[in-house]
Design an enzyme around this catalytic site. Structure first.
Site, mmCIF file in Angstrom:
data_model
loop_
_atom_site.group_PDB
_atom_site.id
_atom_site.type_symbol
_atom_site.label_atom_id
_atom_site.label_comp_id
_atom_site.label_asym_id
_atom_site.label_seq_id
_atom_site.Cartn_x
_atom_site.Cartn_y
_atom_site.Cartn_z
ATOM 1 N N SER A 76 90.058 12.008 27.911
ATOM 2 C CA SER A 76 89.650 13.355 27.517
ATOM 3 C C SER A 76 89.370 13.443 26.027
ATOM 4 O O SER A 76 89.974 12.716 25.225
ATOM 5 C CB SER A 76 90.794 14.302 27.864
ATOM 6 O OG SER A 76 90.633 15.531 27.221
ATOM 7 N N TYR A 123 100.279 16.770 27.678
ATOM 8 C CA TYR A 123 99.140 16.317 28.493
ATOM 9 C C TYR A 123 98.233 15.401 27.659
ATOM 10 O O TYR A 123 97.880 14.298 28.074
ATOM 11 C CB TYR A 123 98.344 17.529 29.018
ATOM 12 C CG TYR A 123 96.941 17.170 29.407
ATOM 13 C CD1 TYR A 123 96.690 16.472 30.583
ATOM 14 C CD2 TYR A 123 95.853 17.471 28.573
ATOM 15 C CE1 TYR A 123 95.395 16.096 30.918
ATOM 16 C CE2 TYR A 123 94.570 17.103 28.903
ATOM 17 C CZ TYR A 123 94.342 16.419 30.076
ATOM 18 O OH TYR A 123 93.064 16.030 30.401
ATOM 19 N N LYS A 141 97.172 11.117 27.781
ATOM 20 C CA LYS A 141 95.848 10.474 27.733
ATOM 21 C C LYS A 141 95.816 9.426 26.623
ATOM 22 O O LYS A 141 95.293 8.325 26.796
ATOM 23 C CB LYS A 141 94.744 11.525 27.521
ATOM 24 C CG LYS A 141 94.545 12.458 28.715
ATOM 25 C CD LYS A 141 94.107 11.699 29.974
ATOM 26 C CE LYS A 141 94.108 12.551 31.218
ATOM 27 N NZ LYS A 141 93.929 11.797 32.464
HETATM 28 C C1 WQD Z 1 86.746 26.990 26.863
HETATM 29 C C2 WQD Z 1 86.466 28.130 25.901
HETATM 30 C C3 WQD Z 1 88.416 29.358 25.204
HETATM 31 C C4 WQD Z 1 89.307 31.030 29.136
HETATM 32 C C5 WQD Z 1 90.257 22.180 27.918
HETATM 33 C C6 WQD Z 1 91.382 21.241 27.562
HETATM 34 C C7 WQD Z 1 90.838 19.956 26.996
HETATM 35 C C8 WQD Z 1 89.797 19.340 27.922
HETATM 36 C C9 WQD Z 1 88.740 20.341 28.246
HETATM 37 C C10 WQD Z 1 90.766 17.935 29.687
HETATM 38 C C11 WQD Z 1 87.484 28.231 24.768
HETATM 39 C C12 WQD Z 1 87.457 30.233 25.990
HETATM 40 C C13 WQD Z 1 88.722 30.352 28.100
HETATM 41 C C14 WQD Z 1 89.288 32.456 29.113
HETATM 42 C C15 WQD Z 1 88.074 32.379 27.033
HETATM 43 N N1 WQD Z 1 90.276 19.004 29.227
HETATM 44 N N2 WQD Z 1 88.104 31.009 27.057
HETATM 45 N N3 WQD Z 1 88.658 33.062 28.067
HETATM 46 O O1 WQD Z 1 90.307 24.780 25.966
HETATM 47 O O2 WQD Z 1 87.962 23.903 25.534
HETATM 48 O O3 WQD Z 1 89.523 22.556 26.799
HETATM 49 O O4 WQD Z 1 89.350 21.520 28.786
HETATM 50 O O5 WQD Z 1 91.189 17.003 29.178
HETATM 51 O O6 WQD Z 1 91.886 19.102 26.792
HETATM 52 O O7 WQD Z 1 92.222 21.872 26.619
HETATM 53 O O8 WQD Z 1 88.605 24.664 27.870
HETATM 54 O O9 WQD Z 1 87.814 26.173 29.625
HETATM 55 O O10 WQD Z 1 90.114 26.542 28.644
HETATM 56 O O11 WQD Z 1 88.112 27.051 27.278
HETATM 57 O O12 WQD Z 1 87.519 33.000 26.118
HETATM 58 O O13 WQD Z 1 89.828 33.131 29.990
HETATM 59 O O14 WQD Z 1 86.561 29.363 26.602
HETATM 60 O O15 WQD Z 1 88.967 30.052 24.122
HETATM 61 O O16 WQD Z 1 86.780 28.606 23.618
HETATM 62 P P1 WQD Z 1 89.137 24.034 26.451
HETATM 63 P P2 WQD Z 1 88.707 26.109 28.451
#
Ligand code: WQD
Length: 342
Positions: free
Chosen positions: A125, A150, A154
């Site tokens: 990741s 987590y 990785k």
């Molecule tokens: C995306 C964007 C939120 C939900 C995660 C893991 C990372 C990797 C990829 C695996 C962000 C915004 C989200 C909501 C929002 N995975 N958001 N409202 O955090 O980029 O990454 O997935 O290894 O390790 O942390 O993904 O989909 O949670 O968020 O505004 O209800 O959407 O702030 O900017 P993230 P996400």
């Protein structure tokens, strides 16, 4: 036909990879204990591949059961997905993550050594890059202190593979995913979200189907085009295909020892508001949202430099955000219908 074991093959990225392996002439063999999946995924996978798809119901933590099941089959390579993946849960329950994710990778590598299977692809990741503001993020970017247990699993997983390759003939790649979204074009497999989804797109589709009243957008005061965070959203089918390109390259390589890492993303950043607006446009559904406080731990921007995967794997992400959001909604609608008539 080469037999490829897919651990966690009933999960989100695993199931899509099983389909692409099959499409490319490999014989995928699934190993999954259904801890974050369900039986219906097997039915869908059989429809998309073949009726006699082998699915081994094995807990990867159980080395004896792993050995017993895998000695009966000739395996040419392993793609290892089986792991827990919720960042928040890992903070609250680190031992669950270390136990499953670390025991899992050690067990599968030990069995591979015993059975002389030397080709390994690890589902890693972009989280290994930690909190960074240097975009685009290339593979040369330092792997810094993990932001969650987590993320640490990785990093440790990658270290274990690297050490193994230094010690013996073994070939492996770690694939570092950015933000996988979307579903198979058929809409019969996709991301299962149990409880309240953490990730943006499953949350969006649950707002679209009325399960949730509105989306909370975490912050609009970032230094980006519209103030919301930027991420590199990659269609899960493109992501799944990258595994096949990586596997092809590993299998034809004559070298005894290989270890390398590849970023998998599109190389393009999309803001949260842009994503919502693309979803609304492509699916013709209005998404009510509120701007709320920033979510702790979120970085302002994260998108990949994918030059290395493009050049060395000859893989390119081809599908658009619109394709992904259309398929995500198709999958959610399929799943809802199935639950209703269950
Ligand atoms: C995306 C964007 C939120 C939900 C995660 C893991 C990372 C990797 C990829 C695996 C962000 C915004 C989200 C909501 C929002 N995975 N958001 N409202 O955090 O980029 O990454 O997935 O290894 O390790 O942390 O993904 O989909 O949670 O968020 O505004 O209800 O959407 O702030 O900017 P993230 P996400």
């Amino acid at each position: 036909m080469k037999n490829i074991l897919v651990t966690g093959g009933l999960g989100y990225i695993g199931s899509h990879t099983v389909v692409e392996l099959y499409n490319k002439g490999y014989n995928p063999i699934v190993l999954d204990d259904k801890s974050n999946s369900e039986k219906s995924v097997i039915d869908s996978l059989k429809k998309l591949t073949k009726e006699d798809l082998i699915v081994l119901d094995v807990d990867i933590k159980n080395i004896n059961s792993l050995r017993e099941n895998l000695t009966k089959i000739n395996i040419d390579g392993v793609i290892h997905f089986a792991a827990y993946k919720s960042v928040g849960e890992s903070v609250n329950n680190p031992l669950k993550y270390y136990s499953n994710n670390i025991t899992g990778i050690i067990n599968i590598l030990m069995i591979m050594q015993d059975l002389n299977i030397n080709n390994f692809i690890f589902s890693s990741s972009c989280t290994v890059y930690g909190e960074t503001n240097q975009v685009p993020i290339g593979e040369f970017h330092p792997v810094v202190e993990a932001m969650s247990p987590y993320g640490n699993t990785k990093q440790i997983g990658e270290e274990i593979i690297k050490d193994l390759v230094s010690s013996t003939d073994f070939k492996a790649y770690s694939l570092r995913y950015f933000n996988p979204i979307g579903a198979h074009g058929s809409g019969v497999i996709g991301e299962l979200a149990y409880g309240v989804p953490n990730h943006l797109v499953p949350y969006l589709t649950q707002v679209a189907n009325g399960t949730r009243g509105g989306l909370n957008v975490f912050g609009n005061d970032y230094n980006t085009i519209d103030g919301t965070c930027i991420r590199d959203y990659i269609h899960v089918v493109d992501l799944a295909k990258a595994h096949i390109y990586a596997l092809d390259k590993l299998l034809i390589s004559k070298e005894g020892r290989i270890y390398d890492v590849y970023n998998l993303g599109t190389g393009k950043g999309t803001s949260v508001l842009e994503l919502i607006s693309a979803f609304e446009k492509v699916n013709k559904i209005k998404i009510p949202y509120n701007i709320v406080e920033r979510r702790s731990g979120d970085v302002e921007q994260a998108f990949a430099d994918v030059t290395k995967a493009n050049k060395e794997l000859n893989w390119f992400a081809k599908l658009s955000i619109e394709d992904a959001l259309k398929s995500a909604w198709k999958w959610q609608s399929y799943y809802d219908k199935k639950q209703k008539y269950k």
